[in-house]
Design an enzyme around this catalytic site. Sequence first.
Site, PDB file in Angstrom:
ATOM      1  N   TYR A 122      -7.215  15.042  -9.545  1.00 26.74           N
ATOM      2  CA  TYR A 122      -6.386  14.123 -10.353  1.00 26.74           C
ATOM      3  C   TYR A 122      -5.432  14.924 -11.243  1.00 26.74           C
ATOM      4  O   TYR A 122      -4.245  14.590 -11.347  1.00 26.74           O
ATOM      5  CB  TYR A 122      -7.287  13.216 -11.178  1.00 26.74           C
ATOM      6  CG  TYR A 122      -6.538  12.182 -11.981  1.00 26.74           C
ATOM      7  CD1 TYR A 122      -5.792  11.184 -11.360  1.00 26.74           C
ATOM      8  CD2 TYR A 122      -6.573  12.197 -13.381  1.00 26.74           C
ATOM      9  CE1 TYR A 122      -5.096  10.228 -12.103  1.00 26.74           C
ATOM     10  CE2 TYR A 122      -5.888  11.245 -14.128  1.00 26.74           C
ATOM     11  CZ  TYR A 122      -5.154  10.267 -13.488  1.00 26.74           C
ATOM     12  OH  TYR A 122      -4.464   9.324 -14.225  1.00 26.74           O
ATOM     13  N   VAL A 170      -6.804   5.002 -21.635  1.00 27.20           N
ATOM     14  CA  VAL A 170      -6.390   3.597 -21.634  1.00 27.20           C
ATOM     15  C   VAL A 170      -7.513   2.780 -21.003  1.00 27.20           C
ATOM     16  O   VAL A 170      -8.030   3.141 -19.940  1.00 27.20           O
ATOM     17  CB  VAL A 170      -5.087   3.382 -20.833  1.00 27.20           C
ATOM     18  CG1 VAL A 170      -4.564   1.963 -21.033  1.00 27.20           C
ATOM     19  CG2 VAL A 170      -4.027   4.399 -21.216  1.00 27.20           C
ATOM     20  N   LYS A 190      -1.348  14.692 -11.034  1.00 28.42           N
ATOM     21  CA  LYS A 190      -0.486  14.291 -12.154  1.00 28.42           C
ATOM     22  C   LYS A 190       0.440  15.431 -12.586  1.00 28.42           C
ATOM     23  O   LYS A 190       1.555  15.170 -13.067  1.00 28.42           O
ATOM     24  CB  LYS A 190      -1.328  13.763 -13.314  1.00 28.42           C
ATOM     25  CG  LYS A 190      -1.970  12.393 -13.013  1.00 28.42           C
ATOM     26  CD  LYS A 190      -0.943  11.300 -12.684  1.00 28.42           C
ATOM     27  CE  LYS A 190      -1.572   9.915 -12.603  1.00 28.42           C
ATOM     28  NZ  LYS A 190      -0.610   8.870 -12.169  1.00 28.42           N
ATOM     29  N   ARG A 222      11.999   7.391  -3.013  1.00 29.59           N
ATOM     30  CA  ARG A 222      12.998   7.584  -1.943  1.00 29.59           C
ATOM     31  C   ARG A 222      13.473   6.248  -1.378  1.00 29.59           C
ATOM     32  O   ARG A 222      14.665   6.049  -1.138  1.00 29.59           O
ATOM     33  CB  ARG A 222      12.401   8.461  -0.830  1.00 29.59           C
ATOM     34  CG  ARG A 222      13.270   8.528   0.429  1.00 29.59           C
ATOM     35  CD  ARG A 222      12.801   9.554   1.436  1.00 29.59           C
ATOM     36  NE  ARG A 222      11.367   9.603   1.633  1.00 29.59           N
ATOM     37  CZ  ARG A 222      10.652   8.709   2.338  1.00 29.59           C
ATOM     38  NH1 ARG A 222      11.267   7.676   2.900  1.00 29.59           N
ATOM     39  NH2 ARG A 222       9.349   8.843   2.474  1.00 29.59           N
ATOM     40  N   ASP A 280       0.879  -1.166   0.000  1.00 30.94           N
ATOM     41  CA  ASP A 280       0.000   0.000   0.000  1.00 30.94           C
ATOM     42  C   ASP A 280       0.917   1.217   0.000  1.00 30.94           C
ATOM     43  O   ASP A 280       1.553   1.523   1.023  1.00 30.94           O
ATOM     44  CB  ASP A 280      -0.904  -0.004   1.242  1.00 30.94           C
ATOM     45  CG  ASP A 280      -1.862   1.192   1.249  1.00 30.94           C
ATOM     46  OD1 ASP A 280      -1.678   2.124   0.429  1.00 30.94           O
ATOM     47  OD2 ASP A 280      -2.782   1.189   2.070  1.00 30.94           O
TER      48      ASP A 280
HETATM   49  P1  NAP Z   1      -6.188   0.254 -12.695  1.00 24.73           P
HETATM   50  O1  NAP Z   1      -6.457  -0.867 -13.630  1.00 24.73           O
HETATM   51  O2  NAP Z   1      -7.264   0.683 -11.759  1.00 24.73           O
HETATM   52  O3  NAP Z   1      -4.852  -0.083 -11.873  1.00 24.73           O
HETATM   53  C1  NAP Z   1      -4.427   0.737 -10.804  1.00 24.73           C
HETATM   54  C2  NAP Z   1      -3.386   0.003 -10.003  1.00 24.73           C
HETATM   55  O4  NAP Z   1      -2.940   0.863  -8.933  1.00 24.73           O
HETATM   56  C3  NAP Z   1      -3.915  -1.268  -9.375  1.00 24.73           C
HETATM   57  O5  NAP Z   1      -2.985  -2.307  -9.548  1.00 24.73           O
HETATM   58  C4  NAP Z   1      -4.063  -0.904  -7.917  1.00 24.73           C
HETATM   59  O6  NAP Z   1      -3.818  -2.039  -7.100  1.00 24.73           O
HETATM   60  C5  NAP Z   1      -2.926   0.106  -7.750  1.00 24.73           C
HETATM   61  N1  NAP Z   1      -3.117   0.915  -6.542  1.00 24.73           N
HETATM   62  C6  NAP Z   1      -4.104   1.793  -6.272  1.00 24.73           C
HETATM   63  N2  NAP Z   1      -3.951   2.278  -5.018  1.00 24.73           N
HETATM   64  C7  NAP Z   1      -2.845   1.674  -4.510  1.00 24.73           C
HETATM   65  C8  NAP Z   1      -2.179   1.749  -3.262  1.00 24.73           C
HETATM   66  N3  NAP Z   1      -2.626   2.530  -2.253  1.00 24.73           N
HETATM   67  N4  NAP Z   1      -1.063   1.004  -3.072  1.00 24.73           N
HETATM   68  C9  NAP Z   1      -0.603   0.194  -4.062  1.00 24.73           C
HETATM   69  N5  NAP Z   1      -1.189   0.081  -5.257  1.00 24.73           N
HETATM   70  C10 NAP Z   1      -2.305   0.812  -5.469  1.00 24.73           C
HETATM   71  O7  NAP Z   1      -5.799   1.578 -13.514  1.00 24.73           O
HETATM   72  P2  NAP Z   1      -4.641   1.866 -14.593  1.00 24.73           P
HETATM   73  O8  NAP Z   1      -5.276   2.635 -15.687  1.00 24.73           O
HETATM   74  O9  NAP Z   1      -3.880   0.650 -14.922  1.00 24.73           O
HETATM   75  O10 NAP Z   1      -3.744   2.889 -13.765  1.00 24.73           O
HETATM   76  C11 NAP Z   1      -2.347   2.745 -13.638  1.00 24.73           C
HETATM   77  C12 NAP Z   1      -1.709   4.124 -13.692  1.00 24.73           C
HETATM   78  O11 NAP Z   1      -1.945   4.689 -14.980  1.00 24.73           O
HETATM   79  C13 NAP Z   1      -2.236   5.142 -12.678  1.00 24.73           C
HETATM   80  O12 NAP Z   1      -1.160   5.876 -12.151  1.00 24.73           O
HETATM   81  C14 NAP Z   1      -3.137   6.029 -13.514  1.00 24.73           C
HETATM   82  O13 NAP Z   1      -3.267   7.319 -12.958  1.00 24.73           O
HETATM   83  C15 NAP Z   1      -2.372   6.032 -14.818  1.00 24.73           C
HETATM   84  N6  NAP Z   1      -3.121   6.433 -16.005  1.00 24.73           N
HETATM   85  C16 NAP Z   1      -4.225   5.737 -16.414  1.00 24.73           C
HETATM   86  C17 NAP Z   1      -4.906   6.167 -17.543  1.00 24.73           C
HETATM   87  C18 NAP Z   1      -6.135   5.457 -18.051  1.00 24.73           C
HETATM   88  O14 NAP Z   1      -6.847   6.019 -18.915  1.00 24.73           O
HETATM   89  N7  NAP Z   1      -6.427   4.251 -17.610  1.00 24.73           N
HETATM   90  C19 NAP Z   1      -4.482   7.288 -18.262  1.00 24.73           C
HETATM   91  C20 NAP Z   1      -3.353   7.964 -17.826  1.00 24.73           C
HETATM   92  C21 NAP Z   1      -2.677   7.526 -16.705  1.00 24.73           C
HETATM   93  P3  NAP Z   1      -4.687  -2.451  -5.795  1.00 24.73           P
HETATM   94  O15 NAP Z   1      -6.044  -1.818  -5.931  1.00 24.73           O
HETATM   95  O16 NAP Z   1      -4.701  -3.943  -5.845  1.00 24.73           O
HETATM   96  O17 NAP Z   1      -3.888  -1.908  -4.645  1.00 24.73           O
END
Ligand code: NAP
Length: 245
Positions: free
Chosen positions: A145, A178, A149, A115, A54
């Site tokens: 958000y 995505v 970012k 870090r 976490d």
């Molecule tokens: P996702 O499928 O919801 O995956 C998010 C991941 O973050 C999950 O594995 C979740 O794991 C983990 N997470 C959330 N809170 C956490 C915590 N407190 N500690 C550890 N892990 C945590 O969404 P995704 O699209 O793949 O997102 C991945 C990254 O891409 C994010 O940084 C997001 O902002 C970025 N992003 C996404 C998009 C998009 O359109 N999808 C666009 C631009 C950027 P658990 O819940 O199991 O902890």
Amino acid sequence: MAGLDLTGKRAIVTGASSGIGRATAAALADAGVRVAGGARRVGRLESEIALELDVTAPASSERFVAKAVEQLGGLDILVNNAGLALGRAPFDESSEEDEATVFAVNVTGLVRMTRLCLPHFGDWGHIVNMGSVAGRQAYESGATYVSAKFAERGFTYALREDLLGRPIRITTVDPGLVETDFSLVRFKGDEEKASAVYRGVEAIQPDEIADCILFALTRPWHVNVDEIVVKARNQSSGGRILRDG
Ligand code: NAP
């Protein structure tokens, strides 16, 4: 993918239980990288080393890094991918709790993991931070958000300054739309609202973002890819998406 051979490198991927993180962990493994994946839903991790993490909790983060580095026998690559958005509404509908969570995961968590990992890099390191087009251009009803970012991108460039001269490359990957569980999380489990985000437009798939990460990692060692911005073709910004029908 042609380029630098990653065989035998050792990587940490945060948020490896879903979406971009899971695809990245798989792509790294395919490239011969040993991967320690972390997330809260540890049962969903498919990486060689799968550990509870976490990023908002200092003790969990410290435990994760110590175990991951011990099991990997060192560290070469950190993919700071864990992140989320909560809600899609004008800022005056925001809440204390959602603001705290969005900043804790996307900003403080990413800074903390960086870090904690930095002392473990040897003479070849690469940090990949997961940004977003939201961190480059504001869109409506996404203030926390967007701010988080923007902070990620600021941190990436500040780190680039502080690491200059050390054998650690640093990249921010800034995707647009995505197709992952991102929207399901953002809309707190509302499947109708979440699926509407991807309706009438061909979104990027998680493995296509993993390809971008692999591109940065496999450039010749003297090349630092500072940023990769990648959007759906029918998207010009976080807020402007052309949809069929
Ligand atoms: P996702 O499928 O919801 O995956 C998010 C991941 O973050 C999950 O594995 C979740 O794991 C983990 N997470 C959330 N809170 C956490 C915590 N407190 N500690 C550890 N892990 C945590 O969404 P995704 O699209 O793949 O997102 C991945 C990254 O891409 C994010 O940084 C997001 O902002 C970025 N992003 C996404 C998009 C998009 O359109 N999808 C666009 C631009 C950027 P658990 O819940 O199991 O902890």
